[in-house]
Design a protein around this motif. Structure first.
Motif, mmCIF file in Angstrom:
data_model
loop_
_atom_site.group_PDB
_atom_site.id
_atom_site.type_symbol
_atom_site.label_atom_id
_atom_site.label_comp_id
_atom_site.label_asym_id
_atom_site.label_seq_id
_atom_site.Cartn_x
_atom_site.Cartn_y
_atom_site.Cartn_z
ATOM 1 N N LYS A 52 -65.795 8.980 -60.463
ATOM 2 C CA LYS A 52 -64.499 8.739 -59.665
ATOM 3 C C LYS A 52 -64.118 7.361 -59.271
ATOM 4 N N GLU A 53 -65.198 6.966 -58.647
ATOM 5 C CA GLU A 53 -64.955 5.718 -58.141
ATOM 6 C C GLU A 53 -66.438 4.815 -58.431
ATOM 7 N N SER A 95 -60.836 3.623 -60.571
ATOM 8 C CA SER A 95 -60.849 4.773 -59.836
ATOM 9 C C SER A 95 -60.074 6.045 -60.539
ATOM 10 N N LYS A 96 -60.244 7.114 -60.610
ATOM 11 C CA LYS A 96 -59.649 8.315 -61.283
ATOM 12 C C LYS A 96 -58.631 8.915 -60.155
ATOM 13 N N THR A 97 -57.553 9.407 -60.735
ATOM 14 C CA THR A 97 -56.615 10.055 -60.036
ATOM 15 C C THR A 97 -55.771 11.207 -60.809
ATOM 16 N N ILE A 99 -56.473 14.202 -61.141
ATOM 17 C CA ILE A 99 -57.530 15.125 -61.847
ATOM 18 C C ILE A 99 -57.256 16.560 -61.835
#
Length: 480
Positions: A52-53, A95-97, A99
């Motif tokens: 994720k980070e 980073s993922k968003t 989700i």
């Protein structure tokens, strides 16, 4: 009392033997199951937190090509003379968003990428001026063939007034900041007539991308839950399982998303989907490579990646009906119709045709190879150097005065390296993880050995007790 001690010793010995034998035999399986549970992408897995980070330091290095003889090239009187400037180095964070966990053991998400300029690691300045092709003018000219003659005449007048064959801009304008372009300004207002859709208000190769959650698209990949061999593999991109830019198997969205890889990878090739190219790339195994003491398997981009359909029949559906010498692949459908072609930097592994048409390039394996090294048991990327070059195809265009006398050349615009590697601290953690199976088995088989030793002690104690009892009995007989 001695009898009780011996029973305790025997029970302890048997317990150690049972635990040591069972756990020693099963420890590998137990460890694999624990490892799988942490590699799988779940809300509370170690992998999810790292994915994720992304904690691994990443950088992108840009090299820009400056054309020093643009006037001679304009009139087709000389080959383009190129000077490579850079690197201009930026740190890169992922980073993922947005989700979403799906019922088919996949996860949907957007990716945010952030870049920060690092002047201390760069050579040159973002204010360096670069002269090269005017991309927007070339896009319009290259699309003119699809219009009727009356529209071509209009576009010719339009480009003569508002466009240019070359332009000179700063590195910061060409990369992230973008610059105002009259061609864009008027095309956005004349879209109803030209049907040329421009989705941005300025031009820059990475304009609007920094800190954008939407630019890279919508990813859907498998989490590996229940099937860890599918970890990180793409299911769809922008809701396509087959992208509309290529035909046949070339349109398939396959391979990993590039950051997560399945464990226990022992094959001779790996495939990754690259959203910037709207396609997958397959890398081939070359050799083992040590990164801070962790041994991984190094995969590289070979000539097959950039080969034409004659040299590699599997690439036929990537060519979009155009056959050029091996060394570049067409990404125009992915780049709003621009005559854009990707290659390895400095035309590494390309046919001499490309190098012969420009001056100033020198391909080298160590500097220009696309490579990734994976730790095979865990699938952890140890080192990545993703290197690609963006080229524009300059060629004569009938009816467009500005382009009627230009040479036919694939003009290098820039190349970049996306670089990442585990730190020494992370490498130590990976090494520790890798020795756990062997260390665990050693400990448990050690307990087994200790149990056997204690059984021997118990036997000796019993025999010794029997001997002493026998001696005592013998003395009683003699005394009697």
């Amino acid at each position: 009392m001695k009898s009780t001690s011996k029973r305790v010793l025997l029970i302890l010995a048997i317990s150690l033997i049972v635990v040591g034998a069972v756990m020693g035999a099963l420890w590998g399986t137990i460890f694999d199951n624990i490892l799988k549970s942490q590699l799988e992408l779940t809300n509370d897995s170690t992998t999810f937190k790292l994915w994720k980070e992304t904690p691994i330091p990443m950088y992108i290095e840009f090299y820009m090509y400056n054309v020093t003889n643009s006037e001679e090239v304009r009139n087709n009187k000389a080959k383009p003379i190129l000077i490579e400037l850079g690197p201009y180095v930026f740190s890169e964070e992922h980073s993922k968003t947005n989700i979403t966990w799906n019922k088919n053991q996949s996860i949907t998400f957007n990716q945010v990428r952030r870049w920060h300029y690092l002047p201390d690691k760069s050579i040159g300045s973002l204010d360096d001026k670069i002269t090269n092709l005017n991309t927007m003018s070339l896009v319009v000219a290259s699309m003119s063939h699809q219009f009727p003659e009356s529209m071509i005449k209009f576009l010719n007048i339009f480009l003569n007034k508002e466009g240019s064959l070359f332009n000179t801009k700063t590195v910061r304008e060409l990369l992230f900041e973008g610059y105002d372009d009259k061609v864009i300004y008027w095309l956005k207002r004349l879209e109803v007539f030209t049907h040329i859709h421009i989705p941005f208000d300025k031009f820059g190769w990475f304009y609007m991308r920094n800190n954008s959650w939407s630019y890279d698209g919508v990813f859907n990949m498998f989490t590996g839950t229940g099937q860890v061999e599918h970890l990180g593999k793409m299911h769809s991109w922008n809701y396509y399982t087959r992208v509309p830019y290529y035909d046949g198997h070339c349109a398939d969205v396959n391979g990993t998303a590039g950051e997560l890889w399945p464990p226990n990878e022992t094959g001779n090739e790996v495939t990754m989907f690259v959203s910037d190219l709207c396609r997958s790339i397959t890398l081939n195994y070359e050799e083992e490579q040590s990164v801070f003491g962790v041994v991984g398997r190094k995969f590289i981009g070979r000539r097959s990646v950039v080969a034409n359909a004659t040299d590699n029949a599997d690439n036929k559906c990537f060519t979009r009906g155009k056959i050029y010498p091996s060394g570049v692949f067409d990404v125009s459908g992915c780049k709003f119709g621009a005559p854009a072609y990707m290659s390895f930097p400095n035309f590494y592994l390309a046919d001499p045709f490309y190098l012969d048409n420009v001056v100033g390039l020198k391909p080298e394996k160590d500097k220009h190879e696309f490579q990734i090294t994976l730790e095979p048991r865990t699938g952890i990327p140890l080192s990545v150097s993703g290197r690609l070059q963006l080229n524009l195809h300059l060629q004569p265009v009938k009816g467009i005065t500005m382009y009627e006398s230009v040479p036919d050349v694939f003009m290098p615009m820039l190349w970049f390296t996306e670089r990442a590697a585990v730190t020494p601290d992370l490498a130590d953690e990976v090494k520790l993880l890798l020795i756990v199976p062997t260390a665990g088995q050693g400990i448990f088989f050690g307990l087994l050995g200790l149990g056997v030793f204690l059984v021997l002690v118990h036997v000796l104690m019993t025999l010794r007790g029997n001997w002493k009892a026998g001696e005592a009995n013998a003395q009683l007989v003699v005394t009697s």
